[in-house]
Design a protein around this motif. Structure first.
Motif, PDB file in Angstrom:
ATOM      1  N   GLN A 166       0.846  -1.187   0.000  1.00  0.00           N
ATOM      2  CA  GLN A 166       0.000   0.000   0.000  1.00  0.00           C
ATOM      3  C   GLN A 166       0.882   1.238   0.000  1.00  0.00           C
ATOM      4  OE1 GLN A 166      -2.441   0.881   3.496  1.00  0.00           O
ATOM      5  NE2 GLN A 166      -4.150   1.303   2.120  1.00  0.00           N
ATOM      6  N   PRO A 244      -1.529   5.759   4.949  1.00  0.00           N
ATOM      7  CA  PRO A 244      -1.718   4.857   3.802  1.00  0.00           C
ATOM      8  C   PRO A 244      -2.745   5.429   2.836  1.00  0.00           C
ATOM      9  CG  PRO A 244      -1.854   3.659   5.877  1.00  0.00           C
ATOM     10  CD  PRO A 244      -1.892   5.105   6.225  1.00  0.00           C
ATOM     11  N   GLU A 265       6.947   2.063   0.507  1.00  0.00           N
ATOM     12  CA  GLU A 265       5.656   1.396   0.412  1.00  0.00           C
ATOM     13  C   GLU A 265       5.405   0.624   1.692  1.00  0.00           C
ATOM     14  OE1 GLU A 265       6.101  -0.916  -3.176  1.00  0.00           O
ATOM     15  OE2 GLU A 265       4.642   0.351  -4.195  1.00  0.00           O
TER      16      GLU A 265
END
Length: 295
Positions: A166, A244, A265
């Protein structure tokens, strides 16, 4: 106490006749008589008394029958569930982060159930604080079979299998000086007050490392544990934040901005206990998730 003797007792209590009960149980009448006598001797009370050619329960026998019937029903139900579990059916208890609860996990569960449509498998999704550490403790306490969460270091009893990534983004409230930006170097945000994650959150360490790469740390005006709570405070004008990339951001009064530097990430993992027995359904689900991970 002999389990067979309890089943003999229940059968005799229903039929009220030694010969008929022995025939139904496929044992001899003397064997049945010996079993009931042994049971009465162990309990110290009479369970039956004669009434003509039949036998009837005593007051003690009536009370005992009620409890024994309930106990055997529970035992038989448990045995049936375990036998179903051994054939690949049963229940799987799952804990999950909110970030994976809307798309990632439902997709995996739906795909698994479609692939095993001939089996009766019941998924139970448990509410939790949304913190990875609480989910890990839940695995250790055997409250959960599988947890979808962040990676935690120094957990030798836990197996972590990566399942998805994510993107992290910067979010700013409406009307903020950075609202017009589509991408940003995180170093440019050091001058602005920020909403952070509490130290119990796995994201706290992630974001701290990001700012270490920027050569400084922003002023954190408040800290909370969950992603959505951080976004809510940003929308209310408390500051900016790194969070996120969640679908819910599109419906909140915030502007998501891509972080060009430093690159990062967030990974999500399927966590389970190592070196413990897991039912076939759980093993099959783990295999399915590992094979269909969205990486």
């Amino acid at each position: 106490m002999n389990l067979y003797h309890l089943r003999y007792f229940v059968t005799l209590a229903k039929l009220e006749h030694y010969t008929k009960a022995a025939e139904l149980l496929a044992i001899t009448q003397p064997s049945l008589s010996h079993a009931i006598s042994s049971l009465e001797k162990e309990l110290g009370v009479k369970l039956f008394e004669k009434e003509g050619r039949n036998v009837v329960l005593t007051k003690c026998g009536q009370a005992f029958l009620e409890d024994v019937t309930k106990s055997l029903d529970i035992l038989d139900s448990s045995i049936n569930k375990l036998q179903m579990t051994g054939t690949g059916e049963g229940r799987i208890d799952i804990a999950q982060l909110r970030a994976v609860s809307s798309l990632i996990v439902p997709k995996l569960v739906r795909g698994f159930l479609d692939e095993h449509s001939d089996k009766h498998i019941d998924f139970r999704f448990h509410n939790s604080t949304g913190l990875t550490m609480d989910m890990i403790q839940g695995l250790k306490d055997r409250r959960y079979d599988v947890a979808f969460c962040s990676y935690v270091e120094q957990e030798p009893t836990i197996e972590f299998i990566p399942i998805a990534k994510q993107e992290l983004v910067l979010i700013v409230p409406e009307g903020h000086p950075l609202e017009s930006r589509d991408s940003i170097d995180l170093k440019e945000t050091l001058q602005y007050p920020q909403v952070g994650f509490s130290t119990r959150s796995g994201l706290h360490r992630v974001i701290k490392k990001l700012f270490e790469k920027c050569g400084g740390h922003p002023e954190v005006v408040c800290s909370v544990e969950e992603d959505e709570a951080v976004a809510g405070l940003v929308g209310a004008g408390f500051g900016v934040a790194v969070v996120p990339r969640m679908p819910i951001l599109d419906y909140m009064p915030v502007k998501p901005i891509q972080i060009a530097k430093p690159s990062w990430e967030r990974n999500f993992y399927m966590a389970t206990l190592k070196n413990v027995y897991q039912a076939p359904a759980i093993q099959a689900f783990k295999t399915y998730v590992a094979e269909h991970a969205d990486l």
